[in-house]
Scaffold this active site. Structure first.
Site, short mmCIF file in Angstrom:
data_model
loop_
_atom_site.label_atom_id
_atom_site.label_comp_id
_atom_site.label_asym_id
_atom_site.label_seq_id
_atom_site.Cartn_x
_atom_site.Cartn_y
_atom_site.Cartn_z
CG HIS A 118 -2.04 -1.07 1.05
ND1 HIS A 118 -2.81 -1.52 2.10
CD2 HIS A 118 -2.48 -1.76 -0.05
CE1 HIS A 118 -3.66 -2.45 1.66
NE2 HIS A 118 -3.47 -2.61 0.38
CB CYS A 129 6.22 14.89 -14.53
SG CYS A 129 7.06 15.33 -12.98
P1 OAD Z 1 -7.32 -3.14 10.33
O1 OAD Z 1 -7.48 -1.92 11.18
O2 OAD Z 1 -8.42 -3.51 9.42
O3 OAD Z 1 -7.06 -4.40 11.28
C1 OAD Z 1 -6.13 -4.36 12.32
C2 OAD Z 1 -6.06 -5.74 12.94
O4 OAD Z 1 -5.05 -5.73 13.93
C3 OAD Z 1 -7.35 -6.20 13.62
O5 OAD Z 1 -7.65 -7.52 13.19
C4 OAD Z 1 -7.00 -6.16 15.11
O6 OAD Z 1 -7.66 -7.17 15.85
C5 OAD Z 1 -5.51 -6.41 15.08
N1 OAD Z 1 -4.72 -5.89 16.21
C6 OAD Z 1 -4.88 -4.74 16.90
N2 OAD Z 1 -3.92 -4.58 17.82
C7 OAD Z 1 -3.11 -5.68 17.72
C8 OAD Z 1 -1.93 -6.11 18.41
N3 OAD Z 1 -1.35 -5.38 19.36
N4 OAD Z 1 -1.37 -7.29 18.02
C9 OAD Z 1 -1.93 -8.03 17.04
N5 OAD Z 1 -3.04 -7.67 16.37
C10 OAD Z 1 -3.63 -6.52 16.70
O7 OAD Z 1 -5.91 -2.95 9.57
P2 OAD Z 1 -5.41 -3.68 8.24
O8 OAD Z 1 -5.79 -5.11 8.24
O9 OAD Z 1 -3.97 -3.34 8.11
O10 OAD Z 1 -5.57 0.28 3.34
O11 OAD Z 1 -6.22 -2.91 7.12
C11 OAD Z 1 -5.99 -3.20 5.79
C12 OAD Z 1 -6.03 -1.94 4.96
O12 OAD Z 1 -7.26 -1.22 5.20
C13 OAD Z 1 -4.97 -0.91 5.30
O13 OAD Z 1 -3.72 -1.19 4.68
C14 OAD Z 1 -5.56 0.35 4.78
C15 OAD Z 1 -6.96 0.20 5.32
O14 OAD Z 1 -7.93 0.94 4.68
C16 OAD Z 1 -5.05 1.28 2.60
O15 OAD Z 1 -4.59 2.28 3.10
C17 OAD Z 1 -5.11 1.04 1.12
ZN ZN Z 2 5.89 16.95 -12.01
#
Ligand code: OAD
Ligand code: ZN
Length: 245
Positions: A118, A129
């Protein structure tokens, strides 16, 4: 935490290991996740901040939001989870990090091979550009501009945009060829990134989930370790020290 014996057996023989990470791995560094109790998308609407139309409508607002997030990232540092993944390189022939995070913390921790699905909040580029701008930008006119006159935007993937093709292809290839695939701190619901879990599974990898709660990936995982990644991953290092000595 009790580590299941089937996981111990896999840790003994695995050569190629992937860590597929999401926002949860950085939660203990003080960076908010997107979903869940204190998730960013509970309070703010992604369609107003994280898509190209929003940027064209109000680039200043989108930049304020990214500069705010960047300031949080700059105040934080890699935690025990990121560092444990670096240490895994001592115990396996091949360790690859595939991350959905833009916070650069795997890089700051020192992981050698990182695929960023991402983008990265530390990089920027001109929408006209495509020239790359890393480091500090000039905000004296409110919005940073390229020498060509085009607007500079953060090099992150917004909703509705394609993933960087090279990073995704490298990730898919790695997922097809790994022995173990760790799913760490991700809700595993954002595609195409989450499809890598299925790629690894269908190619016979042993799937280990590390999360504080059940997710979409839990039913696919061979083993689920419920706990904070900053605690669970260092525990796996302690185990590796014992079984690989
Ligand atoms: P999410 O916010 O959807 O999920 C975070 C996960 O981390 C959840 O399943 C929580 O239970 C878990 N969690 C929280 N604290 C934790 C800890 N200390 N140890 C282990 N697990 C923990 O985040 P992502 O899965 O990264 O996209 O989300 C995916 C994408 O959605 C992101 O990359 C972003 C967002 O929109 C873009 O920016 C394109
Ligand atoms: Zn430029």
């Amino acid at each position: 935490m009790e580590i299941p014996s089937e996981l111990i057996e896999q840790l003994k023989t695995a050569k190629s290991v992937i860590f597929f990470s999401g926002a949860g791995i950085s939660a203990e560094s003080g960076i908010p996740t997107f979903r869940g109790k204190d998730g960013i998308w509970n309070k703010l609407r992604p369609e107003e901040l994280a898509n190209f139309d929003a940027f064209m409508r109000n680039p200043q607002l989108v930049w304020e939001w990214y500069n705010y997030r960047k300031s949080i990232v700059h105040q934080s540092k890699p935690n025990a989870g990121h560092l444990a993944i670096v240490e895994m390189e001592k115990y396996f022939v091949n360790v690859i990090v595939i991350t959905q995070n833009v916070d650069n913390l795997h890089r700051r921790a020192g992981s050698k091979t990182i695929y960023e699905l991402h983008g990265n909040i530390e990089r920027n580029f001109c929408i006209k550009c495509k020239k790359r701008y890393d480091g500090e930008l000039d905000f004296k006119d409110g919005i940073p501009k390229c020498k060509c006159g085009g607007l500079i935007r953060p090099d992150v993937v917004w909703f509705g945009e394609f993933l960087p093709a090279d990073q995704f292809q490298l990730s898919e290839k790695a997922a097809r060829n790994c022995d173990m695939f760790f799913i760490v701190g991700t809700s595993a619901i954002v595609y195409p990134a989450a499809s890598l879990v299925h790629v690894a599974k269908s190619n016979g990898a042993f799937l280990v989930e590390v999360n504080i709660e059940e997710t979409e990936a839990s039913s696919l995982a061979d083993v689920s370790l419920f706990g904070e990644s900053g605690k669970v991953l260092p525990q796996i290092i302690e185990l590796l020290k014992l079984i690989k000595s």
